[in-house]
Motif scaffolding. Structure first.
Motif, PDB file in Angstrom:
ATOM      1  N   VAL A   1       0.854  -1.202   0.000  1.00 45.30           N
ATOM      2  CA  VAL A   1       0.000   0.000   0.000  1.00 45.30           C
ATOM      3  C   VAL A   1       0.886   1.247   0.000  1.00 45.30           C
ATOM      4  CG1 VAL A   1      -1.690   1.329   1.325  1.00 45.30           C
ATOM      5  CG2 VAL A   1      -1.981  -1.144   1.067  1.00 45.30           C
ATOM      6  N   GLY A   2       1.982   1.204   0.774  1.00 47.53           N
ATOM      7  CA  GLY A   2       2.925   2.333   0.799  1.00 47.53           C
ATOM      8  C   GLY A   2       3.486   2.599  -0.589  1.00 47.53           C
ATOM      9  N   GLU A   3       3.851   1.534  -1.296  1.00 50.72           N
ATOM     10  CA  GLU A   3       4.405   1.685  -2.659  1.00 50.72           C
ATOM     11  C   GLU A   3       3.339   2.273  -3.590  1.00 50.72           C
ATOM     12  OE1 GLU A   3       7.469   1.108  -3.682  1.00 50.72           O
ATOM     13  OE2 GLU A   3       8.361  -0.149  -2.126  1.00 50.72           O
ATOM     14  N   ILE A   4       2.091   1.843  -3.411  1.00 53.54           N
ATOM     15  CA  ILE A   4       1.006   2.347  -4.265  1.00 53.54           C
ATOM     16  C   ILE A   4       0.767   3.835  -3.986  1.00 53.54           C
ATOM     17  CG2 ILE A   4      -1.485   2.164  -4.712  1.00 53.54           C
ATOM     18  CD1 ILE A   4      -1.158  -0.896  -4.380  1.00 53.54           C
ATOM     19  N   LYS A   5       0.806   4.187  -2.705  1.00 52.16           N
ATOM     20  CA  LYS A   5       0.641   5.614  -2.363  1.00 52.16           C
ATOM     21  C   LYS A   5       1.776   6.434  -2.962  1.00 52.16           C
ATOM     22  CE  LYS A   5      -1.725   5.323   2.070  1.00 52.16           C
ATOM     23  NZ  LYS A   5      -1.502   5.474   3.506  1.00 52.16           N
ATOM     24  N   ASP A   6       3.003   5.894  -2.865  1.00 55.42           N
ATOM     25  CA  ASP A   6       4.159   6.590  -3.448  1.00 55.42           C
ATOM     26  C   ASP A   6       3.960   6.791  -4.938  1.00 55.42           C
ATOM     27  OD1 ASP A   6       5.377   6.686  -1.070  1.00 55.42           O
ATOM     28  OD2 ASP A   6       6.912   5.182  -1.492  1.00 55.42           O
ATOM     29  N   HIS A   7       3.410   5.768  -5.580  1.00 58.73           N
ATOM     30  CA  HIS A   7       3.186   5.853  -7.022  1.00 58.73           C
ATOM     31  C   HIS A   7       2.270   7.029  -7.343  1.00 58.73           C
ATOM     32  CE1 HIS A   7       1.912   4.879 -11.053  1.00 58.73           C
ATOM     33  NE2 HIS A   7       0.672   4.954 -10.625  1.00 58.73           N
ATOM     34  N   PHE A   8       1.161   7.138  -6.594  1.00 55.94           N
ATOM     35  CA  PHE A   8       0.233   8.237  -6.880  1.00 55.94           C
ATOM     36  C   PHE A   8       0.844   9.578  -6.465  1.00 55.94           C
ATOM     37  CE2 PHE A   8      -2.866   4.700  -7.093  1.00 55.94           C
ATOM     38  CZ  PHE A   8      -3.351   4.971  -8.365  1.00 55.94           C
ATOM     39  N   ALA A   9       1.647   9.538  -5.398  1.00 56.26           N
ATOM     40  CA  ALA A   9       2.331  10.766  -4.975  1.00 56.26           C
ATOM     41  C   ALA A   9       3.300  11.214  -6.068  1.00 56.26           C
ATOM     42  CB  ALA A   9       3.076  10.531  -3.673  1.00 56.26           C
ATOM     43  N   ARG A  10       3.936  10.216  -6.709  1.00 57.26           N
ATOM     44  CA  ARG A  10       4.899  10.535  -7.774  1.00 57.26           C
ATOM     45  C   ARG A  10       4.212  11.280  -8.912  1.00 57.26           C
ATOM     46  NH1 ARG A  10       7.508   5.411  -9.942  1.00 57.26           N
ATOM     47  NH2 ARG A  10       5.551   4.980 -10.951  1.00 57.26           N
TER      48      ARG A  10
END
Ligand code: CTP
Length: 401
Positions: free
Chosen positions: A169-178
């Protein structure tokens, strides 16, 4: 953060498939709308009903049931597809464009970014075929997530564990943050990573324990922030992060040349490679045969790449070096920062458990020009990479803001 995001959760048949249910719940808790696609072998581990009950029946598992074009509809609907767990078989099929189940059809029809979270046994994960498949997927723009290391269901110990659902989930959030936050858009970042290999003869070389993980995490983070990233890498087993251009080198001299070929065009340069300080004076053309009881090698100094970049550093460039010290860490690192004309130096700890060579975690102290130091706790190398860029972004100004 994931509110309103449309996510396809692809699940393939692994003992880790049960974690996909937790992942689904966490994504929903974060506000995402999730639809699920399963490969046929998932049912050997977890029932389709579990996914169906949690998604109001939004599960596709059979290409031939329902609408004939459900996979296309799904592929165009989503903002992101995450395949978790991604087995060696599914990764191999994805990398070759094979399309014999619903998950693969959705993958090929997907217009959105795709992430894969591998899960398999250690030997399968380090097999050159799996590595090549992950590599070619990354070249296609798929975002490969790292694996955890430790006890595997088979009883082996090693890499291949599915990341924990919270980490995914953290990686997915980072993706959208990116997508939302790209302060390095249009900027060039150069990173060195991994060890060098200094040949003695056709079969032997001098090297060190560097795995390259810290440098690769930095490259992934720079790409996340929107930079055009060049990663000059010594020999490693790692998958090139998405949106990163990798230049492979072996010796310190090759790394020196690869760095200087592009250094003047960079805004930020981070040298995390563990470069050999000495190289054999002679490289024997034939294998060195044993003779007496002792063998002396003559070694000569390699060029200090970081120092040479510091000497030609331009006003708009931000230069970061690493230091590995076993005593008087802060003073020695500060001296190195001055001597090599750096803006920031990252002092590695070798003393703490879980830090340094080969680990997925690291414990570092960031020392800025001017003397401000920030000691970070033990954290994942990708979290350290984020901290390093936060520090850089607080001090560096783009040329064309
Ligand atoms: N480095 C480099 N070229 C070399 C040696 C080191 O670019 N030939 C870089 C590393 O990438 C790292 C930094 O220099 O960013 C620190 O390297 P380290 O070996 O810790 O320090 P040295 O300056 O070599 O000093 P010493 O070996 O005396 O500790």
């Amino acid at each position: 953060m994931l509110s309103g995001k449309k996510i396809i959760l692809g699940v393939s048949g692994s003992i880790a498939a049960y974690k996909a249910i937790l992942l689904l719940r966490l994504l929903q808790k974060e506000g995402a709308e999730v639809k699920v696609v399963l490969t046929p072998s998932v049912s050997k581990f977890v029932g389709e009903l579990s996914f169906s009950a949690l998604t109001n029946g939004e599960v596709l598992s059979d290409l031939w049931e329902g609408g004939w074009s459900d996979h296309v509809a799904l592929g165009t609907w989503a903002d992101l597809m995450i395949v978790a767990p991604a087995t060696a078989n599914t990764l191999a099929k994805m990398s070759h464009g094979i399309c014999d189940n619903a998950l693969l059809a959705v993958y090929l029809a997907a217009r959105c970014p795709v992430m894969v979270a591998p899960a398999m046994d250690a030997d399968m994960y380090i097999h050159p075929r799996t590595a090549a498949n992950l590599h070619s997927l990354a070249e296609d723009g798929v975002i490969p997530l790292p694996v955890g290391s430790g006890f595997l269901a088979s009883g082996l110990i090693g890499p291949g564990r599915l990341l924990e659902p919270e980490e995914i989930v953290g990686e997915i959030k980072d993706h959208f943050a990116r997508i939302a936050y790209q302060p390095l858009q249009g900027q060039s970042v150069l990173i060195t990573a991994g060890p060098t290999r200094e040949p003695l003869d056709p079969v032997r070389f001098i090297t060190n324990h560097s795995s390259g993980k810290m440098g690769y995490a930095l490259a992934a983070q720079a790409a996340t922030l929107g930079a055009k990233v060049t990663l000059v890498s010594g020999p490693t087993q790692l998958v090139t992060p998405a949106q990163v251009e990798r230049v492979d080198v072996s010796t310190a001299q090759e790394m020196y040349e690869a760095v200087h070929a592009v250094a003047s065009q960079q805004q930020i340069i981070i040298m995390s490679a563990a470069v050999a300080d000495y190289t054999p004076a002679q490289v024997a053309h034939q294998k060195i045969k044993k003779k007496g009881d002792d063998l002396s090698l003559e070694l000569i100094r390699t060029k200090d790449i970081l120092k040479s970049v510091g000497e030609t550093k331009q006003a708009h460039q931000f230069l970061v070096g690493f230091a590995m010290e076993t005593e008087n860490g802060i003073e020695n690192a500060q001296r190195k920062l001055e001597k090599k004309n750096l803006d920031l130096i990252v002092l590695n700890s070798l003393r703490d458990k879980g830090a340094g060579f080969g680990h997925d975690t690291n414990k570092v102290t960031l020392i800025e020009r001017g003397g401000t130091t920030k000691e970070l706790p033990l954290m994942s190398k990708s979290a350290v990479a984020k901290e390093i860029f936060t520090q850089i972004l607080a001090h560096w100004k783009p040329i064309n803001p």
